[in-house]
Scaffold this motif. Sequence first.
Motif, mmCIF file in Angstrom:
data_model
loop_
_atom_site.group_PDB
_atom_site.id
_atom_site.type_symbol
_atom_site.label_atom_id
_atom_site.label_comp_id
_atom_site.label_asym_id
_atom_site.label_seq_id
_atom_site.Cartn_x
_atom_site.Cartn_y
_atom_site.Cartn_z
ATOM 1 N N VAL A 68 -14.958 217.168 -19.651
ATOM 2 C CA VAL A 68 -16.235 216.797 -20.274
ATOM 3 C C VAL A 68 -17.380 216.824 -19.270
ATOM 4 C CG1 VAL A 68 -17.489 214.930 -21.436
ATOM 5 C CG2 VAL A 68 -15.121 215.439 -22.086
ATOM 6 N N SER A 128 -23.693 210.728 -23.008
ATOM 7 C CA SER A 128 -24.368 211.151 -24.227
ATOM 8 C C SER A 128 -23.427 210.930 -25.418
ATOM 9 C CB SER A 128 -24.729 212.636 -24.141
ATOM 10 O OG SER A 128 -23.558 213.441 -24.143
ATOM 11 N N PRO A 129 -23.968 210.878 -26.627
ATOM 12 C CA PRO A 129 -23.093 210.704 -27.805
ATOM 13 C C PRO A 129 -22.035 211.800 -27.917
ATOM 14 C CG PRO A 129 -25.378 210.281 -28.398
ATOM 15 C CD PRO A 129 -25.393 210.811 -27.004
ATOM 16 N N TYR A 130 -22.414 213.051 -27.594
ATOM 17 C CA TYR A 130 -21.465 214.154 -27.697
ATOM 18 C C TYR A 130 -20.334 214.008 -26.681
ATOM 19 C CZ TYR A 130 -19.517 218.878 -27.738
ATOM 20 O OH TYR A 130 -18.658 219.942 -27.817
ATOM 21 N N ASN A 131 -20.693 213.680 -25.441
ATOM 22 C CA ASN A 131 -19.661 213.495 -24.420
ATOM 23 C C ASN A 131 -18.761 212.310 -24.749
ATOM 24 O OD1 ASN A 131 -20.490 215.703 -23.014
ATOM 25 N ND2 ASN A 131 -21.340 214.593 -21.267
ATOM 26 N N LYS A 132 -19.362 211.246 -25.281
ATOM 27 C CA LYS A 132 -18.578 210.074 -25.677
ATOM 28 C C LYS A 132 -17.566 210.454 -26.763
ATOM 29 C CE LYS A 132 -19.180 205.248 -27.144
ATOM 30 N NZ LYS A 132 -18.335 205.260 -28.348
ATOM 31 N N GLN A 133 -18.012 211.270 -27.696
ATOM 32 C CA GLN A 133 -17.126 211.731 -28.764
ATOM 33 C C GLN A 133 -15.954 212.534 -28.205
ATOM 34 O OE1 GLN A 133 -19.046 214.363 -31.526
ATOM 35 N NE2 GLN A 133 -17.259 214.546 -32.853
ATOM 36 N N LEU A 134 -16.235 213.417 -27.252
ATOM 37 C CA LEU A 134 -15.178 214.221 -26.651
ATOM 38 C C LEU A 134 -14.189 213.365 -25.859
ATOM 39 C CD1 LEU A 134 -17.038 217.401 -25.346
ATOM 40 C CD2 LEU A 134 -15.515 217.233 -27.314
ATOM 41 N N THR A 148 -20.520 219.559 -18.392
ATOM 42 C CA THR A 148 -21.919 219.100 -18.320
ATOM 43 C C THR A 148 -22.577 219.632 -17.060
ATOM 44 O OG1 THR A 148 -21.323 217.089 -19.536
ATOM 45 C CG2 THR A 148 -23.421 217.076 -18.359
ATOM 46 N N MET A 172 -11.976 211.497 -28.339
ATOM 47 C CA MET A 172 -11.314 212.284 -29.372
ATOM 48 C C MET A 172 -9.795 212.224 -29.211
ATOM 49 S SD MET A 172 -12.048 216.311 -30.351
ATOM 50 C CE MET A 172 -13.799 215.995 -30.653
#
Length: 278
Positions: free
Chosen positions: A199, A151-157, A203, A160
Amino acid sequence: MKSILIAIAVVFQVATALGQTPSIQVEKSGKGTPVIYLPGFGCPGRIWKETAAFLGKGYSAHFVTYAGFDGTAAIDTPWYSAVRDGLVDYIKSQKLKKVHLVGHSMGGNLATDLAALLPDRVTKVVLVDAIPCMREVMMPGVKAQQIQYISPYNKQLLEMQAEPFKKMAAGMSANMTQSKEKADSITSWMLKADRKVYVFGYTDLLKLDLRPVLPSVKAPVLILAAGFPNREVIEKNYIKQYEALSNKEILIADKSRHFIMFDEFEWMARNIQQYFSK
């Protein structure tokens, strides 16, 4: 005089295949009734050592650390189910009976799962600020299948950089305990975690719903909940989430945030001690 807790480090090989990374690491100490201590997400098993020391003699303590945390080797997704299955195998391989389980947060989820899966071996369960479906509280109306690993959020984490991740972790930790010193410890554990496990393991927890397994839990369950910031709302959530659990007692630590062992240790430890002595 020898210490009550004489630690013997044991790495439990979960998989049958030689050389495969284990999903849990266990440190054992003491003799007596087996108590398996299950920490929350990202935390090391040693977070429970003060509690074990408070309980004193008569117990064999098993401090569990999960793969990917506190410097242990990581394992692939699905992470939560691998940890759960590793704990089942550990209990069976060690021939543990009349087992007491103490779990904080996600450790409470694992304790619930184990009690449902091994009703003939688990005799008492303590859940410390743990609910069977945190998604229902954090993301009302969202179904498990709507939560994706990619997901975009997991990709961001995952991408990071260290400094912004540290800032995010520190902000989260500050909301979990009243103690600045303990919040710093929580942050350090989060930073030490394998990033993929952190991450994708989280989830797993968002997708988890243990409410259907609650009727299979036969052991009596003591539930210790953090009352901050609103006791009335929190108590209502716990009563609703554990509705299907027949043999339970819910107690609220009014001034505590999520880490009750940091904010109201003596209250927590004495309640566990009294419960185990019944």
